[in-house]
Design an enzyme around this catalytic site. Structure first.
Site, short mmCIF file in Angstrom:
data_model
loop_
_atom_site.label_atom_id
_atom_site.label_comp_id
_atom_site.label_asym_id
_atom_site.label_seq_id
_atom_site.Cartn_x
_atom_site.Cartn_y
_atom_site.Cartn_z
N SER A 52 -1.94 7.37 5.46
CA SER A 52 -2.74 8.26 4.51
C SER A 52 -2.88 9.62 5.30
O SER A 52 -2.85 9.53 6.56
CB SER A 52 -4.18 7.64 4.37
OG SER A 52 -5.14 8.44 3.85
N TYR A 94 -12.00 3.70 7.00
CA TYR A 94 -10.70 3.74 6.37
C TYR A 94 -9.79 4.60 7.29
O TYR A 94 -8.83 4.27 7.73
CB TYR A 94 -10.77 4.04 4.99
CG TYR A 94 -9.26 3.91 4.58
CD1 TYR A 94 -8.43 3.06 3.91
CD2 TYR A 94 -8.87 5.39 3.99
CE1 TYR A 94 -7.42 3.39 3.29
CE2 TYR A 94 -7.86 5.68 3.48
CZ TYR A 94 -6.83 4.57 3.25
OH TYR A 94 -5.60 5.17 2.49
N1 NAP Z 1 -4.09 5.96 -3.85
C1 NAP Z 1 -4.27 6.65 -2.85
O1 NAP Z 1 -4.92 7.68 -3.02
C2 NAP Z 1 -3.72 6.38 -1.36
C3 NAP Z 1 -3.70 7.50 -0.53
C4 NAP Z 1 -3.53 7.37 0.76
C5 NAP Z 1 -2.73 6.07 1.28
N2 NAP Z 1 -3.01 5.19 0.30
C6 NAP Z 1 -2.35 3.85 0.80
O2 NAP Z 1 -1.41 3.38 -0.07
C7 NAP Z 1 -1.35 1.93 0.02
C8 NAP Z 1 -1.27 1.46 -1.63
O3 NAP Z 1 -2.26 1.78 -2.06
P1 NAP Z 1 -2.44 1.97 -3.67
O4 NAP Z 1 -3.06 3.41 -4.03
O5 NAP Z 1 -1.32 1.46 -4.46
O6 NAP Z 1 -3.70 1.09 -3.97
P2 NAP Z 1 -4.11 -0.03 -5.09
O7 NAP Z 1 -3.79 0.25 -6.42
O8 NAP Z 1 -5.56 -0.60 -4.88
O9 NAP Z 1 -3.13 -1.43 -4.81
C9 NAP Z 1 -3.16 -2.07 -3.57
C10 NAP Z 1 -2.09 -3.28 -3.74
O10 NAP Z 1 -2.19 -3.82 -2.38
C11 NAP Z 1 -2.37 -5.07 -2.67
N3 NAP Z 1 -3.23 -5.68 -1.68
C12 NAP Z 1 -4.54 -5.29 -1.24
N4 NAP Z 1 -4.97 -6.27 -0.36
C13 NAP Z 1 -3.95 -7.19 0.02
C14 NAP Z 1 -3.76 -8.18 0.70
N5 NAP Z 1 -4.85 -8.69 1.65
N6 NAP Z 1 -2.64 -8.81 0.90
C15 NAP Z 1 -1.58 -8.64 -0.06
N7 NAP Z 1 -1.72 -7.50 -0.85
C16 NAP Z 1 -2.83 -6.77 -0.79
C17 NAP Z 1 -2.94 -5.45 -4.06
O11 NAP Z 1 -2.62 -6.43 -4.73
P3 NAP Z 1 -3.18 -7.88 -4.86
O12 NAP Z 1 -4.79 -7.56 -5.18
O13 NAP Z 1 -2.60 -8.73 -5.95
O14 NAP Z 1 -3.02 -8.49 -3.57
C18 NAP Z 1 -2.27 -4.20 -4.76
O15 NAP Z 1 -1.09 -4.51 -5.26
C19 NAP Z 1 -2.52 1.55 0.80
O16 NAP Z 1 -2.10 1.35 2.11
C20 NAP Z 1 -3.31 2.55 0.77
O17 NAP Z 1 -4.11 2.66 2.00
C21 NAP Z 1 -3.25 5.28 -0.88
#
Ligand code: NAP
Length: 256
Positions: free
Chosen positions: A135, A149
């Site tokens: 991030s 986080y």
């Molecule tokens: N969106 C943002 O603003 C942002 C910014 C910076 C970084 N990121 C990073 O990008 C990555 C993806 O985030 P996103 O925005 O796509 O979030 P999201 O929409 O909340 O999706 C999270 C994904 O991770 C899975 N997940 C969560 N916990 C898990 C676990 N214990 N085991 C296996 N799968 C798990 C969830 O699926 P299930 O519930 O089906 O397991 C879902 O597919 C993360 O690492 C996040 O920190 C996001």
């Protein structure tokens, strides 16, 4: 693209979009998360050869089973994307022991288990790429309410850099990449521990399609680091040039 790519957290958000973009390029996909129906729906839309593996990234044995299933189906793994992660909405003053443990488990241990599961395979071939989705908050104090986080993603960057340095000496054919998204319009915000603002409504949120293109790009051209949004890179450079000036500017921006 003739690569076998394992993606954790592929049932929604960035991981699902990555599956779609890589699938469109012909990659062979191993899609993993905890929710099976959502994963299967992504696999169907990806339109590529794919395998769905239900697994919790915070359970070491699940990541080992994920590796084994991928190897059994495709015979090799070229790229392993540690994408599963979770946010928090809590100030430092209010953090509990459990908050810290959950953030480290969901953002650091999850990736470490993935790394340690796939590394022997990559070492045996002196080839492969580990992509850790970190991030912008791994470098920048832009959102105090993300506290633990932000700290966990700093830790993920540090582990990634240590691994990269170690492998440069012993297995230079393996790449370790850190991708640092800014705010991306996914369900990340509403999935955060403690609830909080919906990332899809935050000002400056990048579309998931645009942010994910940067991840596809580092898989096509492997390198150490990438930001999904050029503005984050510029902010990081300003931050390290003058920490106090940057913090003063951010505090003024968010003062109520
Ligand atoms: N969106 C943002 O603003 C942002 C910014 C910076 C970084 N990121 C990073 O990008 C990555 C993806 O985030 P996103 O925005 O796509 O979030 P999201 O929409 O909340 O999706 C999270 C994904 O991770 C899975 N997940 C969560 N916990 C898990 C676990 N214990 N085991 C296996 N799968 C798990 C969830 O699926 P299930 O519930 O089906 O397991 C879902 O597919 C993360 O690492 C996040 O920190 C996001």
């Amino acid at each position: 693209m003739d690569k076998v790519v394992v993606i954790t957290g592929a049932s929604g958000g960035i991981g699902a979009e990555l599956a779609l973009q890589l699938g469109a390029k012909g990659a062979k996909l191993v899609l993993s998360a905890r929710r099976k129906p959502e994963l299967e729906a992504v696999a169907a839309r990806a339109g590529s050869e794919s395998l769905v593996v239900v697994a919790d990234a915070t359970v070491r044995g699940d990541m080992e089973k994920l590796r084994d299933a991928a190897l059994q189906r495709f015979g090799r793994i070229d790229v392993w994307v540690n994408n599963a992660g979770r946010g928090i909405t809590r100030s430092v003053a209010e953090l509990t022991d459990e908050d810290i443990d959950v953030m480290m488990r969901d953002n650091v241990k999850s990736a470490l288990y993935g790394i340690q599961a796939v590394l022997p395979h990559f070492k045996s071939r002196n080839a492969g790429q580990i992509v850790n989705i970190s991030s912008g908050l791994a470098r920048l104090p832009l959102a105090a309410f993300r506290s633990a986080y932000s700290a966990a993603k700093h830790a993920l960057n540090a582990l990634s850099a240590c691994l990269r340095l170690e492998l440069k000496q012993s297995h230079p054919g393996i790449t370790v990449t850190v991708v640092m998204p800014g705010v991306v319009a996914t369900e990340f915000g509403i999935n955060a521990l403690g609830g909080g603002p919906d990332s899809r409504t935050l000002p400056g949120a990048q579309s998931v399609e645009d942010a994910t293109k940067a991840i596809v790009d580092v898989i096509e051209s492997p390198r150490a680091e990438a930001y999904t949004n050029p503005a984050t890179k510029a902010d990081v450079e300003r931050y390290y040039r003058d920490v106090e000036a940057f913090e003063t500017e951010v505090a003024a921006r968010f003062r109520r």
